[in-house]
Design a protein around this motif. Structure first.
Motif, PDB file in Angstrom:
ATOM      1  N   GLN A   1      -2.184 -11.700   2.252  1.00 16.06           N
ATOM      2  CA  GLN A   1      -2.907 -10.935   1.234  1.00 16.06           C
ATOM      3  C   GLN A   1      -3.167  -9.514   1.690  1.00 16.06           C
ATOM      4  O   GLN A   1      -3.034  -8.558   0.906  1.00 16.06           O
ATOM      5  CB  GLN A   1      -4.230 -11.626   0.903  1.00 16.06           C
TER       6      GLN A   1
ATOM      7  N   ASP B   1      -1.745  -6.197  -0.223  1.00 11.31           N
ATOM      8  CA  ASP B   1      -2.649  -5.131  -0.648  1.00 11.31           C
ATOM      9  C   ASP B   1      -2.156  -3.778  -0.143  1.00 11.31           C
ATOM     10  O   ASP B   1      -2.176  -2.784  -0.885  1.00 11.31           O
ATOM     11  CB  ASP B   1      -4.059  -5.399  -0.126  1.00 11.31           C
ATOM     12  N   ARG B   2      -1.708  -3.735   1.093  1.00  9.43           N
ATOM     13  CA  ARG B   2      -1.221  -2.479   1.664  1.00  9.43           C
ATOM     14  C   ARG B   2       0.072  -2.022   1.000  1.00  9.43           C
ATOM     15  O   ARG B   2       0.310  -0.828   0.842  1.00  9.43           O
ATOM     16  CB  ARG B   2      -1.006  -2.632   3.168  1.00  9.43           C
TER      17      ARG B   2
ATOM     18  N   GLN C   1       0.855  -2.754  -2.074  1.00 12.73           N
ATOM     19  CA  GLN C   1       0.587  -2.632  -3.508  1.00 12.73           C
ATOM     20  C   GLN C   1       1.495  -3.549  -4.330  1.00 12.73           C
ATOM     21  O   GLN C   1       2.107  -3.156  -5.311  1.00 12.73           O
ATOM     22  CB  GLN C   1       0.741  -1.171  -3.950  1.00 12.73           C
TER      23      GLN C   1
END
Length: 233
Positions: free
Chosen positions: A111, A115-116, A118
């Motif tokens: 996760q 997130d990093r 995108q």
């Protein structure tokens, strides 16, 4: 000796390998492939040298498939609960930019990476074989397992490969994703014409060694795709 007509037929760029259209549709949006190591990239045996060092056996045909994914703009990412010099050597040989090693909690590690980059889970494929992979396999847009995986895994994936772990299973997934992206035929034509396939290298590899470890900020995948040569066929 083959005839000129036979040799010409061999050079025909029409792909001989075909995939189920429904499977290709399920993999259409994939932009990142998560890969377990033992039982996926390797046959699953744990081998140790005389000094206790961990040894790994990898498939070259799997490795070339991972390089082709990078050329086509699909990011391969190794996520493993284990870490070893042999594994890191293989990652470097393949030019993989992102890896999660030594993380027993794969879900928070994955996760954080998404997130990093995108990306959402629907843009991710995963190939795994055992319970530590289940939390990822049930969340990704396209889940895959090699034959011989645990029954609970086989019951929860979208596709089971024909090839076994460590002997072409990963290449089968790579080919499938390339076909879904519309890049397979063009890459095959390039290969028949002798054109090299080398993924662009834009930065040093980034290894996540723990689920919440600090690491160099990763660029968005969309930005990195702009840096690569596009494949238009």
């Amino acid at each position: 000796m083959s005839t000129p007509a036979e040799r010409q037929l061999r050079r025909d760029p029409v792909p001989r390998q075909q995939f189920d259209p429904e499977v290709l549709l399920a993999a259409l949006d994939v932009r990142l492939l998560l890969l377990d190591v033992d039982g996926v990239l390797t046959p699953g045996d744990l081998l140790y040298g005389a000094r206790g060092e961990e040894l790994k056996r990898f498939s070259t045909i799997d490795g070339h498939g991972l390089k082709l994914l990078q050329v086509a703009g699909i990011e391969p990412v190794i996520i493993s609960g284990r870490d070893s010099p042999a594994l890191r050597t293989r990652i470097a040989e393949l030019g993989l930019r992102y890896s999660v090693l030594g993380s027993t909690a794969k879900l928070p590690a994955a996760q954080a990476l998404l997130d990093r980059l995108q990306l959402g889970w629907d843009q991710v494929a995963m190939i795994g074989d055992d319970w530590p992979d289940l939390a990822l396999l049930v969340r990704v847009g396209f889940g895959v397992a090699p034959p011989g995986s645990h029954p609970e895994v086989l019951a929860r994936v979208d596709h089971v490969t024909r090839a076994p772990a460590g002997r072409g299973a990963v290449r089968e997934v790579c080919d499938l994703l390339l076909a879904a992206r519309g890049a397979y035929a063009g890459l095959l034509r390039d290969a028949l014409e002798g054109a090299p396939h080398a993924p662009a290298v834009t930065a040093e590899p980034c290894l996540f060694t723990r689920p919440h470890s600090e690491a160099t900020t990763l660029p968005a995948l969309s930005q990195r795709r702009d840096e690569r040569s596009s494949i238009s066929r």
